[in-house]
Design a protein around this motif. Structure first.
Motif, PDB file in Angstrom:
ATOM      1  N   THR A 178     -15.220  -2.405  -0.700  1.00 34.55           N
ATOM      2  CA  THR A 178     -14.806  -3.607   0.019  1.00 34.55           C
ATOM      3  C   THR A 178     -13.309  -3.576   0.300  1.00 34.55           C
ATOM      4  O   THR A 178     -12.859  -3.940   1.392  1.00 34.55           O
ATOM      5  CB  THR A 178     -15.163  -4.869  -0.796  1.00 34.55           C
ATOM      6  N   GLY A 179     -12.536  -3.129  -0.675  1.00 34.07           N
ATOM      7  CA  GLY A 179     -11.099  -3.005  -0.486  1.00 34.07           C
ATOM      8  C   GLY A 179     -10.757  -1.985   0.594  1.00 34.07           C
ATOM      9  O   GLY A 179      -9.852  -2.211   1.412  1.00 34.07           O
ATOM     10  N   ALA A 180     -11.470  -0.881   0.621  1.00 40.36           N
ATOM     11  CA  ALA A 180     -11.245   0.134   1.655  1.00 40.36           C
ATOM     12  C   ALA A 180     -11.578  -0.430   3.029  1.00 40.36           C
ATOM     13  O   ALA A 180     -10.830  -0.208   3.992  1.00 40.36           O
ATOM     14  CB  ALA A 180     -12.083   1.368   1.366  1.00 40.36           C
ATOM     15  N   ASP A 181     -12.657  -1.165   3.127  1.00 47.92           N
ATOM     16  CA  ASP A 181     -13.041  -1.794   4.390  1.00 47.92           C
ATOM     17  C   ASP A 181     -11.921  -2.717   4.878  1.00 47.92           C
ATOM     18  O   ASP A 181     -11.488  -2.643   6.032  1.00 47.92           O
ATOM     19  CB  ASP A 181     -14.341  -2.564   4.180  1.00 47.92           C
ATOM     20  N   ALA A 182     -11.428  -3.562   3.996  1.00 49.55           N
ATOM     21  CA  ALA A 182     -10.341  -4.481   4.370  1.00 49.55           C
ATOM     22  C   ALA A 182      -9.088  -3.712   4.780  1.00 49.55           C
ATOM     23  O   ALA A 182      -8.425  -4.064   5.754  1.00 49.55           O
ATOM     24  CB  ALA A 182     -10.036  -5.422   3.205  1.00 49.55           C
ATOM     25  N   ALA A 183      -8.767  -2.664   4.060  1.00 48.64           N
ATOM     26  CA  ALA A 183      -7.580  -1.872   4.377  1.00 48.64           C
ATOM     27  C   ALA A 183      -7.727  -1.195   5.744  1.00 48.64           C
ATOM     28  O   ALA A 183      -6.761  -1.172   6.531  1.00 48.64           O
ATOM     29  CB  ALA A 183      -7.320  -0.841   3.283  1.00 48.64           C
ATOM     30  N   PHE A 184      -8.890  -0.649   6.049  1.00 49.24           N
ATOM     31  CA  PHE A 184      -9.113  -0.059   7.372  1.00 49.24           C
ATOM     32  C   PHE A 184      -8.925  -1.112   8.460  1.00 49.24           C
ATOM     33  O   PHE A 184      -8.308  -0.859   9.493  1.00 49.24           O
ATOM     34  CB  PHE A 184     -10.518   0.544   7.488  1.00 49.24           C
ATOM     35  N   THR A 185      -9.467  -2.305   8.225  1.00 51.95           N
ATOM     36  CA  THR A 185      -9.349  -3.398   9.188  1.00 51.95           C
ATOM     37  C   THR A 185      -7.881  -3.730   9.465  1.00 51.95           C
ATOM     38  O   THR A 185      -7.506  -4.025  10.596  1.00 51.95           O
ATOM     39  CB  THR A 185     -10.092  -4.647   8.665  1.00 51.95           C
ATOM     40  N   LEU A 186      -7.058  -3.649   8.431  1.00 56.18           N
ATOM     41  CA  LEU A 186      -5.631  -3.961   8.564  1.00 56.18           C
ATOM     42  C   LEU A 186      -4.791  -2.763   8.988  1.00 56.18           C
ATOM     43  O   LEU A 186      -3.572  -2.870   9.094  1.00 56.18           O
ATOM     44  CB  LEU A 186      -5.109  -4.521   7.236  1.00 56.18           C
ATOM     45  N   GLY A 187      -5.439  -1.622   9.195  1.00 61.83           N
ATOM     46  CA  GLY A 187      -4.716  -0.423   9.606  1.00 61.83           C
ATOM     47  C   GLY A 187      -3.965   0.256   8.486  1.00 61.83           C
ATOM     48  O   GLY A 187      -3.094   1.084   8.725  1.00 61.83           O
ATOM     49  N   GLN A 188      -4.313  -0.050   7.242  1.00 56.91           N
ATOM     50  CA  GLN A 188      -3.658   0.541   6.075  1.00 56.91           C
ATOM     51  C   GLN A 188      -4.515   1.694   5.555  1.00 56.91           C
ATOM     52  O   GLN A 188      -5.183   1.591   4.532  1.00 56.91           O
ATOM     53  CB  GLN A 188      -3.432  -0.527   5.009  1.00 56.91           C
ATOM     54  N   PHE A 189      -4.451   2.809   6.264  1.00 59.13           N
ATOM     55  CA  PHE A 189      -5.347   3.929   5.991  1.00 59.13           C
ATOM     56  C   PHE A 189      -5.070   4.607   4.650  1.00 59.13           C
ATOM     57  O   PHE A 189      -5.990   5.059   3.983  1.00 59.13           O
ATOM     58  CB  PHE A 189      -5.300   4.931   7.145  1.00 59.13           C
ATOM     59  N   ARG A 190      -3.831   4.658   4.230  1.00 59.60           N
ATOM     60  CA  ARG A 190      -3.522   5.260   2.917  1.00 59.60           C
ATOM     61  C   ARG A 190      -4.100   4.419   1.786  1.00 59.60           C
ATOM     62  O   ARG A 190      -4.618   4.957   0.806  1.00 59.60           O
ATOM     63  CB  ARG A 190      -2.021   5.423   2.741  1.00 59.60           C
ATOM     64  N   VAL A 191      -3.988   3.109   1.913  1.00 61.03           N
ATOM     65  CA  VAL A 191      -4.573   2.217   0.898  1.00 61.03           C
ATOM     66  C   VAL A 191      -6.088   2.400   0.877  1.00 61.03           C
ATOM     67  O   VAL A 191      -6.690   2.488  -0.193  1.00 61.03           O
ATOM     68  CB  VAL A 191      -4.195   0.742   1.172  1.00 61.03           C
ATOM     69  N   ALA A 192      -6.693   2.472   2.053  1.00 65.47           N
ATOM     70  CA  ALA A 192      -8.152   2.664   2.134  1.00 65.47           C
ATOM     71  C   ALA A 192      -8.550   3.968   1.462  1.00 65.47           C
ATOM     72  O   ALA A 192      -9.508   4.003   0.673  1.00 65.47           O
ATOM     73  CB  ALA A 192      -8.596   2.648   3.588  1.00 65.47           C
ATOM     74  N   ASP A 193      -7.830   5.039   1.753  1.00 65.66           N
ATOM     75  CA  ASP A 193      -8.159   6.322   1.136  1.00 65.66           C
ATOM     76  C   ASP A 193      -7.994   6.274  -0.382  1.00 65.66           C
ATOM     77  O   ASP A 193      -8.789   6.868  -1.112  1.00 65.66           O
ATOM     78  CB  ASP A 193      -7.295   7.435   1.731  1.00 65.66           C
ATOM     79  N   SER A 194      -7.007   5.537  -0.857  1.00 68.01           N
ATOM     80  CA  SER A 194      -6.804   5.371  -2.299  1.00 68.01           C
ATOM     81  C   SER A 194      -7.983   4.629  -2.932  1.00 68.01           C
ATOM     82  O   SER A 194      -8.480   5.006  -3.995  1.00 68.01           O
ATOM     83  CB  SER A 194      -5.504   4.611  -2.548  1.00 68.01           C
ATOM     84  N   MET A 195      -8.434   3.580  -2.256  1.00 70.42           N
ATOM     85  CA  MET A 195      -9.574   2.814  -2.770  1.00 70.42           C
ATOM     86  C   MET A 195     -10.840   3.682  -2.783  1.00 70.42           C
ATOM     87  O   MET A 195     -11.617   3.637  -3.731  1.00 70.42           O
ATOM     88  CB  MET A 195      -9.809   1.566  -1.907  1.00 70.42           C
ATOM     89  N   LEU A 196     -11.019   4.509  -1.756  1.00 70.99           N
ATOM     90  CA  LEU A 196     -12.197   5.374  -1.717  1.00 70.99           C
ATOM     91  C   LEU A 196     -12.117   6.472  -2.775  1.00 70.99           C
ATOM     92  O   LEU A 196     -13.146   6.864  -3.337  1.00 70.99           O
ATOM     93  CB  LEU A 196     -12.370   5.969  -0.318  1.00 70.99           C
ATOM     94  N   ALA A 197     -10.917   6.934  -3.080  1.00 76.72           N
ATOM     95  CA  ALA A 197     -10.764   7.914  -4.164  1.00 76.72           C
ATOM     96  C   ALA A 197     -11.181   7.286  -5.489  1.00 76.72           C
ATOM     97  O   ALA A 197     -11.843   7.938  -6.308  1.00 76.72           O
ATOM     98  CB  ALA A 197      -9.325   8.414  -4.224  1.00 76.72           C
ATOM     99  N   ASN A 198     -10.823   6.023  -5.693  1.00 79.36           N
ATOM    100  CA  ASN A 198     -11.235   5.321  -6.919  1.00 79.36           C
ATOM    101  C   ASN A 198     -12.752   5.153  -6.953  1.00 79.36           C
ATOM    102  O   ASN A 198     -13.378   5.306  -8.006  1.00 79.36           O
ATOM    103  CB  ASN A 198     -10.556   3.958  -7.007  1.00 79.36           C
ATOM    104  N   LEU A 199     -13.336   4.845  -5.807  1.00 81.51           N
ATOM    105  CA  LEU A 199     -14.791   4.719  -5.723  1.00 81.51           C
ATOM    106  C   LEU A 199     -15.467   6.021  -6.125  1.00 81.51           C
ATOM    107  O   LEU A 199     -16.408   6.026  -6.923  1.00 81.51           O
ATOM    108  CB  LEU A 199     -15.197   4.345  -4.291  1.00 81.51           C
ATOM    109  N   GLU A 200     -14.968   7.127  -5.605  1.00 79.38           N
ATOM    110  CA  GLU A 200     -15.568   8.430  -5.890  1.00 79.38           C
ATOM    111  C   GLU A 200     -15.466   8.803  -7.371  1.00 79.38           C
ATOM    112  O   GLU A 200     -16.277   9.582  -7.863  1.00 79.38           O
ATOM    113  CB  GLU A 200     -14.924   9.508  -5.023  1.00 79.38           C
TER     114      GLU A 200
END
Length: 73
Positions: A17-39
């Motif tokens: 959910t955090g990655a989705d929100a970050a992508f929506t806001l154009g914060q791709f590094r934050v999104a990638d960080s959240m997805l790394a935590n998910l993985e």
């Protein structure tokens, strides 16, 4: 999302959910960080990516939908 992450650090839904929100806001590094935590929590979490990508697409957010889909393991 960062507050929720501290409280529910073992819940994969927080990270997707955090990655989705970050992508929506154009914060791709934050999104990638959240997805790394998910993985780290679940190996090959494809279901999370699929569901969140479909949710983003339904609300008309093609950037988030496509970004999540492209990163699906």
């Amino acid at each position: 999302m960062r507050i929720s992450e501290r409280a529910y650090a073992r819940d994969p839904a927080i990270y997707i959910t955090g990655a989705d929100a970050a992508f929506t806001l154009g914060q791709f590094r934050v999104a990638d960080s959240m997805l790394a935590n998910l993985e780290q929590l679940c190996y090959r979490c494809g279901g999370y990516y699929r569901i969140q990508s479909m949710a983003a697409r339904q609300r008309g957010d093609t950037v988030a939908a496509d970004s999540l889909w492209a990163r699906m393991p």
